[in-house]
Design a protein around this motif. Structure first.
Motif, short mmCIF file in Angstrom:
data_model
loop_
_atom_site.label_atom_id
_atom_site.label_comp_id
_atom_site.label_asym_id
_atom_site.label_seq_id
_atom_site.Cartn_x
_atom_site.Cartn_y
_atom_site.Cartn_z
N ASP A 33 0.85 -1.19 0.00
CA ASP A 33 0.00 0.00 0.00
C ASP A 33 0.88 1.24 0.00
OD1 ASP A 33 -2.21 1.60 0.00
OD2 ASP A 33 -2.66 1.33 2.12
N VAL A 34 1.56 1.46 -1.12
CA VAL A 34 2.52 2.55 -1.25
C VAL A 34 2.31 3.23 -2.59
CG1 VAL A 34 4.97 3.14 -1.42
CG2 VAL A 34 4.24 1.35 0.15
N GLN A 35 2.35 4.53 -2.55
CA GLN A 35 2.28 5.31 -3.78
C GLN A 35 3.18 6.52 -3.61
OE1 GLN A 35 -1.64 6.59 -5.01
NE2 GLN A 35 -0.78 8.36 -6.01
N PHE A 36 4.02 6.77 -4.59
CA PHE A 36 4.89 7.94 -4.53
C PHE A 36 5.24 8.37 -5.94
CE2 PHE A 36 8.86 10.29 -4.22
CZ PHE A 36 8.56 11.15 -3.18
N MET A 37 5.12 9.66 -6.20
CA MET A 37 5.49 10.21 -7.49
C MET A 37 6.51 11.32 -7.27
SD MET A 37 1.87 10.43 -9.56
CE MET A 37 2.58 11.49 -10.79
N THR A 101 7.37 10.17 7.42
CA THR A 101 6.87 8.92 8.00
C THR A 101 7.76 7.76 7.61
OG1 THR A 101 4.59 9.73 8.00
CG2 THR A 101 4.89 7.35 8.07
N ALA A 102 8.15 7.70 6.33
CA ALA A 102 9.04 6.63 5.88
C ALA A 102 10.38 6.68 6.59
CB ALA A 102 9.22 6.71 4.36
N LEU A 103 10.94 7.87 6.76
CA LEU A 103 12.23 8.01 7.44
C LEU A 103 12.12 7.61 8.90
CD1 LEU A 103 13.55 11.32 5.84
CD2 LEU A 103 14.37 8.99 5.43
N VAL A 106 12.01 3.73 9.21
CA VAL A 106 13.29 3.02 9.03
C VAL A 106 14.38 3.51 9.98
CG1 VAL A 106 12.79 2.41 6.64
CG2 VAL A 106 14.07 4.50 7.12
N GLY A 107 14.02 4.38 10.92
CA GLY A 107 14.95 4.83 11.94
C GLY A 107 15.90 5.92 11.52
N MET A 108 15.60 6.60 10.43
CA MET A 108 16.49 7.67 9.96
C MET A 108 16.04 9.04 10.42
SD MET A 108 17.38 6.32 6.12
CE MET A 108 18.56 7.62 5.82
N ALA A 109 14.90 9.12 11.09
CA ALA A 109 14.40 10.38 11.67
C ALA A 109 13.67 10.04 12.95
CB ALA A 109 13.48 11.10 10.68
N LYS A 110 13.66 10.98 13.88
CA LYS A 110 12.96 10.78 15.14
C LYS A 110 11.54 11.34 15.03
CE LYS A 110 17.13 10.97 17.88
NZ LYS A 110 17.81 11.58 19.00
N GLU A 111 10.65 10.73 15.80
CA GLU A 111 9.25 11.22 15.79
C GLU A 111 9.13 12.57 16.42
OE1 GLU A 111 5.87 8.61 16.31
OE2 GLU A 111 7.32 6.97 16.48
#
Length: 111
Positions: A33-37, A101-103, A106-111
């Motif tokens: 369930d992914v969409q990106f342009m 959200t994606a980052l 995968v642990g590349m950004a903090k909430e």
């Protein structure tokens, strides 16, 4: 892909592409369930008045309808999806949220 050196497994757009991309399933068709342009924006200096913004929106809207523009998009397997200045802030905000959200996921950004 054109040279037969790479096989594309899926496209991240909402719908399948045209031409060479017509037979390549979307990620959603494959159960993701992914969409990106990828999106391109035309930026202008601060302070443009509404008439100036409307002028450039009209110029670009006409440009993306030209045969030359459409041929280049087809040659490069691009999806034509023009939106004017009024929609740009919402599109940027949605892209930011999706990428952030994606980052975080995968642990590349903090909430």
């Amino acid at each position: 892909m054109r040279q037969g050196k790479v096989r594309i497994l899926g496209v991240s757009t909402a719908a399948r592409g045209e031409g060479m991309l017509a037979d390549i399933p979307t990620w959603k068709e494959q159960g993701f369930d992914v969409q990106f342009m990828n999106t391109r924006f035309l930026l202008a200096p601060r302070g443009l008045n509404p008439a100036q913004i409307a002028y450039w929106d009209a110029v670009i809207a006409r440009m993306v309808q030209t045969d030359e523009w459409k041929a280049d998009a087809q040659k490069n397997d691009l999806v034509l999806d023009f939106h004017g200045a009024k929609q740009s802030p919402q599109r940027l905000a949605a892209m930011y949220k999706q990428i952030r959200t994606a980052l975080v996921d995968v642990g590349m950004a903090k909430e």
